[in-house]
Design a protein around this motif. Structure first.
Motif, PDB file in Angstrom:
ATOM      1  N   VAL A   1      63.224  38.845  68.432  1.00 56.52           N
ATOM      2  CA  VAL A   1      64.446  39.098  68.598  1.00 56.52           C
ATOM      3  C   VAL A   1      64.980  40.458  68.147  1.00 56.52           C
ATOM      4  O   VAL A   1      64.501  41.141  66.885  1.00 56.52           O
TER       5      VAL A   1
ATOM      6  N   PHE B   1      68.128  43.428  67.944  1.00 59.73           N
ATOM      7  CA  PHE B   1      69.416  43.449  67.964  1.00 59.73           C
ATOM      8  C   PHE B   1      70.173  42.335  68.663  1.00 59.73           C
ATOM      9  O   PHE B   1      71.090  42.342  69.149  1.00 59.73           O
ATOM     10  N   GLY B   2      69.793  41.028  68.087  1.00 53.62           N
ATOM     11  CA  GLY B   2      70.276  39.657  68.496  1.00 53.62           C
ATOM     12  C   GLY B   2      69.868  39.191  69.614  1.00 53.62           C
ATOM     13  O   GLY B   2      70.495  38.044  70.158  1.00 53.62           O
ATOM     14  N   ILE B   3      69.110  40.278  70.591  1.00 53.86           N
ATOM     15  CA  ILE B   3      68.502  39.633  71.970  1.00 53.86           C
ATOM     16  C   ILE B   3      67.362  39.104  71.965  1.00 53.86           C
ATOM     17  O   ILE B   3      66.477  39.613  71.252  1.00 53.86           O
ATOM     18  N   THR B   4      66.945  37.982  72.190  1.00 51.97           N
ATOM     19  CA  THR B   4      65.656  37.197  72.219  1.00 51.97           C
ATOM     20  C   THR B   4      65.082  37.648  73.502  1.00 51.97           C
ATOM     21  O   THR B   4      65.396  37.343  74.519  1.00 51.97           O
TER      22      THR B   4
ATOM     23  N   SER C   1      62.134  40.828  64.858  1.00 54.94           N
ATOM     24  CA  SER C   1      61.689  39.634  64.299  1.00 54.94           C
ATOM     25  C   SER C   1      60.921  38.835  65.285  1.00 54.94           C
ATOM     26  O   SER C   1      61.406  38.512  66.424  1.00 54.94           O
TER      27      SER C   1
END
Length: 158
Positions: free
Chosen positions: A136, A138-141, A82
């Motif tokens: 983003v 796997f939830g890591i920015t 994303s």
């Protein structure tokens, strides 16, 4: 009768020339330049040279970022990043491009995101310098920034 044929023929010739002139007229590029280069720093993805590619149709625009220097530390599936690309605008408010378009990338692969969609106005002058790319995964920015203006210059939209 002969006068009508000459008049009709002249009208048809004029119409054909007008259509040919339109077909051969050069098309104006909506955005210039079409590509620009930056040196980005992207945290755990690394950093280095990256290329931005722009397109425009009316007020709709897309930007794509590719880099052989910025790499993925893990395998990433297609369309799973994303991305939000914020571009500084010297003529007004920053412009935001976003989307989840990316190819599948194995671990250690070079990064490609986009095309990311956004809206522009005529006269916008957009530069990655002063903006950022947030991905983003796997939830890591992961945030990419640059410390210098893009070259050869900002994207100017018409």
């Amino acid at each position: 009768m002969r006068g009508k044929r000459i008049g009709s023929g002249a009208a048809m010739l004029a119409g054909a020339l007008a259509v040919t002139g339109l077909a051969l007229a050069p098309s104006a590029a909506a955005v210039t330049p079409l590509t620009a280069n930056v040196t980005a720093s992207c945290g755990l993805f690394g950093g280095g040279a990256a290329t931005l590619t722009a397109t425009q149709t009316g007020t709709a625009a897309t930007l794509k970022l590719t880099s052989t220097a910025i790499t993925t530390p893990i395998a990433i599936g297609a369309n799973s990043i994303s991305s939000t690309l914020t571009m500084a605008n010297s003529t007004g408010s920053a412009r935001v491009f976003s989307g989840t378009v990316n190819p599948a990338m194995p671990a250690g692969s070079t990064i490609t995101v986009g095309p990311l969609n956004g809206t522009v106005a005529s006269g916008d002058s957009l530069d990655f310098y002063g903006g950022s790319l947030k991905m983003v995964v796997f939830g890591i920015t992961v945030t990419c920034t640059t410390s210098a203006a893009q070259t050869p210059g900002p994207f100017v939209f018409s």
